[in-house]
Write an enzyme that holds these catalytic residues in place. Sequence first.
Site, PDB file in Angstrom:
ATOM      1  N   LYS A 129       0.861  -1.193   0.000  1.00 43.41           N
ATOM      2  CA  LYS A 129       0.000   0.000   0.000  1.00 43.41           C
ATOM      3  C   LYS A 129       0.886   1.229   0.000  1.00 43.41           C
ATOM      4  O   LYS A 129       1.994   1.193   0.521  1.00 43.41           O
ATOM      5  CB  LYS A 129      -0.856   0.016   1.268  1.00 43.41           C
ATOM      6  CG  LYS A 129      -2.066   0.906   1.183  1.00 43.41           C
ATOM      7  CD  LYS A 129      -3.237   0.153   0.606  1.00 43.41           C
ATOM      8  CE  LYS A 129      -4.461   0.989   0.432  1.00 43.41           C
ATOM      9  NZ  LYS A 129      -5.627   0.157   0.091  1.00 43.41           N
ATOM     10  N   ASP A 169      -7.260   4.464  -4.220  1.00 34.56           N
ATOM     11  CA  ASP A 169      -7.784   4.329  -2.850  1.00 34.56           C
ATOM     12  C   ASP A 169      -8.358   5.719  -2.525  1.00 34.56           C
ATOM     13  O   ASP A 169      -8.655   6.488  -3.457  1.00 34.56           O
ATOM     14  CB  ASP A 169      -6.668   3.914  -1.876  1.00 34.56           C
ATOM     15  CG  ASP A 169      -7.220   3.422  -0.533  1.00 34.56           C
ATOM     16  OD1 ASP A 169      -7.683   2.276  -0.462  1.00 34.56           O
ATOM     17  OD2 ASP A 169      -7.223   4.191   0.449  1.00 34.56           O
TER      18      ASP A 169
HETATM   19  P1  NDP Z   1     -12.906   7.944  -2.178  1.00 39.06           P
HETATM   20  O1  NDP Z   1     -11.829   8.942  -2.015  1.00 39.06           O
HETATM   21  O2  NDP Z   1     -13.530   7.727  -3.504  1.00 39.06           O
HETATM   22  O3  NDP Z   1     -14.083   8.256  -1.145  1.00 39.06           O
HETATM   23  C1  NDP Z   1     -13.841   8.349   0.204  1.00 39.06           C
HETATM   24  C2  NDP Z   1     -15.132   8.740   0.899  1.00 39.06           C
HETATM   25  O4  NDP Z   1     -14.969   8.594   2.319  1.00 39.06           O
HETATM   26  C3  NDP Z   1     -15.484  10.196   0.667  1.00 39.06           C
HETATM   27  O5  NDP Z   1     -16.870  10.334   0.706  1.00 39.06           O
HETATM   28  C4  NDP Z   1     -14.835  10.892   1.872  1.00 39.06           C
HETATM   29  O6  NDP Z   1     -15.399  12.131   2.218  1.00 39.06           O
HETATM   30  C5  NDP Z   1     -15.106   9.859   2.936  1.00 39.06           C
HETATM   31  N1  NDP Z   1     -14.110  10.024   4.016  1.00 39.06           N
HETATM   32  C6  NDP Z   1     -12.768  10.029   3.901  1.00 39.06           C
HETATM   33  N2  NDP Z   1     -12.190  10.240   5.088  1.00 39.06           N
HETATM   34  C7  NDP Z   1     -13.198  10.364   5.955  1.00 39.06           C
HETATM   35  C8  NDP Z   1     -13.251  10.594   7.339  1.00 39.06           C
HETATM   36  N3  NDP Z   1     -12.134  10.753   8.076  1.00 39.06           N
HETATM   37  N4  NDP Z   1     -14.492  10.623   7.930  1.00 39.06           N
HETATM   38  C9  NDP Z   1     -15.617  10.453   7.178  1.00 39.06           C
HETATM   39  N5  NDP Z   1     -15.615  10.249   5.861  1.00 39.06           N
HETATM   40  C10 NDP Z   1     -14.431  10.202   5.266  1.00 39.06           C
HETATM   41  O7  NDP Z   1     -12.294   6.571  -1.608  1.00 39.06           O
HETATM   42  P2  NDP Z   1     -12.788   5.080  -1.861  1.00 39.06           P
HETATM   43  O8  NDP Z   1     -14.253   5.020  -2.000  1.00 39.06           O
HETATM   44  O9  NDP Z   1     -11.931   4.503  -2.908  1.00 39.06           O
HETATM   45  O10 NDP Z   1     -12.342   4.386  -0.490  1.00 39.06           O
HETATM   46  C11 NDP Z   1     -13.219   4.294   0.635  1.00 39.06           C
HETATM   47  C12 NDP Z   1     -12.727   3.173   1.550  1.00 39.06           C
HETATM   48  O11 NDP Z   1     -12.742   1.934   0.831  1.00 39.06           O
HETATM   49  C13 NDP Z   1     -11.299   3.318   2.075  1.00 39.06           C
HETATM   50  O12 NDP Z   1     -11.226   2.728   3.350  1.00 39.06           O
HETATM   51  C14 NDP Z   1     -10.483   2.476   1.111  1.00 39.06           C
HETATM   52  O13 NDP Z   1      -9.272   2.047   1.671  1.00 39.06           O
HETATM   53  C15 NDP Z   1     -11.450   1.322   0.877  1.00 39.06           C
HETATM   54  N6  NDP Z   1     -11.266   0.528  -0.326  1.00 39.06           N
HETATM   55  C16 NDP Z   1     -11.194   1.122  -1.569  1.00 39.06           C
HETATM   56  C17 NDP Z   1     -11.065   0.337  -2.702  1.00 39.06           C
HETATM   57  C18 NDP Z   1     -11.081   0.904  -4.066  1.00 39.06           C
HETATM   58  O14 NDP Z   1     -11.049   0.121  -5.017  1.00 39.06           O
HETATM   59  N7  NDP Z   1     -11.151   2.204  -4.254  1.00 39.06           N
HETATM   60  C19 NDP Z   1     -10.918  -1.122  -2.587  1.00 39.06           C
HETATM   61  C20 NDP Z   1     -11.078  -1.643  -1.270  1.00 39.06           C
HETATM   62  C21 NDP Z   1     -11.225  -0.833  -0.192  1.00 39.06           C
HETATM   63  P3  NDP Z   1     -14.595  13.504   1.984  1.00 39.06           P
HETATM   64  O15 NDP Z   1     -14.801  13.806   0.533  1.00 39.06           O
HETATM   65  O16 NDP Z   1     -15.226  14.479   2.889  1.00 39.06           O
HETATM   66  O17 NDP Z   1     -13.161  13.239   2.325  1.00 39.06           O
HETATM   67  O1  2IT Z   2      -7.886  -1.529  -0.438  1.00 39.84           O
HETATM   68  C1  2IT Z   2      -7.890  -1.999  -1.588  1.00 39.84           C
HETATM   69  O2  2IT Z   2      -8.095  -3.200  -1.808  1.00 39.84           O
HETATM   70  C2  2IT Z   2      -7.678  -1.076  -2.716  1.00 39.84           C
HETATM   71  N1  2IT Z   2      -7.554   0.112  -2.490  1.00 39.84           N
HETATM   72  C3  2IT Z   2      -7.595  -1.594  -4.116  1.00 39.84           C
HETATM   73  C4  2IT Z   2      -6.300  -2.298  -4.368  1.00 39.84           C
HETATM   74  C5  2IT Z   2      -6.021  -2.657  -5.790  1.00 39.84           C
HETATM   75  O3  2IT Z   2      -4.841  -2.940  -6.044  1.00 39.84           O
HETATM   76  O4  2IT Z   2      -6.908  -2.703  -6.656  1.00 39.84           O
END
Ligand code: NDP
Ligand code: 2IT
Length: 449
Positions: A129, A169
Amino acid sequence: MPLKNEYLLRIYDTVVQKNIGELEFHQAVLEFLESLEPVLEKEPELAKTGVIDRMIEPERLVQFRVSWIDDAGVVQVNRAYRVQFNSAIGPYKGGFRFHPSVNASILKFLAFEQVYKNSLTGLPMGGGKGGADFDPKGKSENEIMRFCQALMVELSRHIGADVDVPAGDIGVGAREVGYMFGQYKKIKNEFTGVFTGKGLSYGGSLARKEATGYGLIYFTQEALKNIKNTDLNGKRVLVSGSGNVATYAVEKAQTYGAKVLSVSDSSGYIHDPNGINLEVLKQIKEVERARISEYAKRVPGSQYFEGCKGVWSIPCDIALPCATQNELDLDSAQLLIQNGVTMVAEGANMPSTPEAVHALMEAGVLFAPAKAANAGGVSVSVMEMSQNAIKLMLSDKHMDERLKEIMEHMHQDIFDTCEEYDLGYDLITGANITAFERVADTMIRLGTY
Ligand code: NDP
Ligand code: 2IT
């Protein structure tokens, strides 16, 4: 629950002593070690292999300075990292995060969990990561691009299509991946699958954008069917966050007949008793990159409330935390329980505090842990890597079918482990043991490295 096994206890003490103050990393390791108690009970000789001593130490952690020039001509300095945690079963693979809270502890916890998430998918990937304490909020397009390019000057020395393949992420989506990939291509003079989550015109895969959210819903549906003899149809669902994972969890949950009542961001949450309007959500978040409070101005009947934590006070059947780590605490868990929640499935990484998890499990709430429930994104990432390697484009239908198969298969593997170890429906322990066995077995076979 305090650790009982002396070997595991010693390992945990080592983690705490060697990673001083890195609370998120301690938290992720402790949950994992707790799950290994039944394994050590069955196979005490595992301690002699030192395999768990090796598992808690990253193979490599790179920290570097990123200096770039903002629109006012001022030099800005950020700190970035790549944690290459474990490459036993394949090249390092895992996302890259841009958020001001990024530090070594957060990235170590994310990289550590990624190793076992990737193992659960059954696909050939190690875990890593990365991220930077850069805040994309309020930055211009040009600033985002210059930051990505400056970052890649150093990151390009450490990654590669068969070495380490980052993806998106928090704060990193297709736009940022495009700028980073473009810079890598320029520096290395090669066009390889060094990133996943790329745009479709330069090697990206169909269905990657949707994959984490869709995968979360496939896993949830499978667990509901097998364990609770029900499904998502007609269920009231809470989603937190309004980013990539949240948006596509809303989309797929709605196609299964669920009523999604909420979305949120770090400032507040939306309660829409009529069900979230996906078109408006996508317009605000994907097109305008605006705050979620806009939603209430555009959708009659919906309300915006300040403070993201309040989202868990809305009565629901299923809660899907899809924002960030430790967003669902004990108070929120108790509210959910009082209001009759039956299942929590983690879309974000480690979104529930240990106290919240404990309370939910005690109350008999079915709990789907992040390592399994959000593994859909990285699973489709592997398909993107494969299509880049064979220099072809795989179809949308193929990707989605494979994703569904992987999530269902993962659920079955975890379920089998639960039976083998007599764990009931403790999917956390089941997932950790399933993931551990593949990585540990491989590390032992590969010798002490
Ligand atoms: P994005 O940046 O697209 O969205 C993040 C969302 O979470 C936004 O709405 C943001 O709001 C909110 N957020 C971030 N920090 C905080 C906080 N401290 N308190 C409340 N809300 C918060 O990210 P993703 O959707 O990609 O990721 C979301 C989660 O999913 C993370 O934990 C990530 O590690 C996990 N994840 C992502 C994957 C992917 O493929 N993208 C795969 C697997 C897991 P704001 O705009 O106000 O910051
Ligand atoms: O937390 C996760 O699994 C991710 N942010 C996606 C990782 C990836 O390599 O697609």
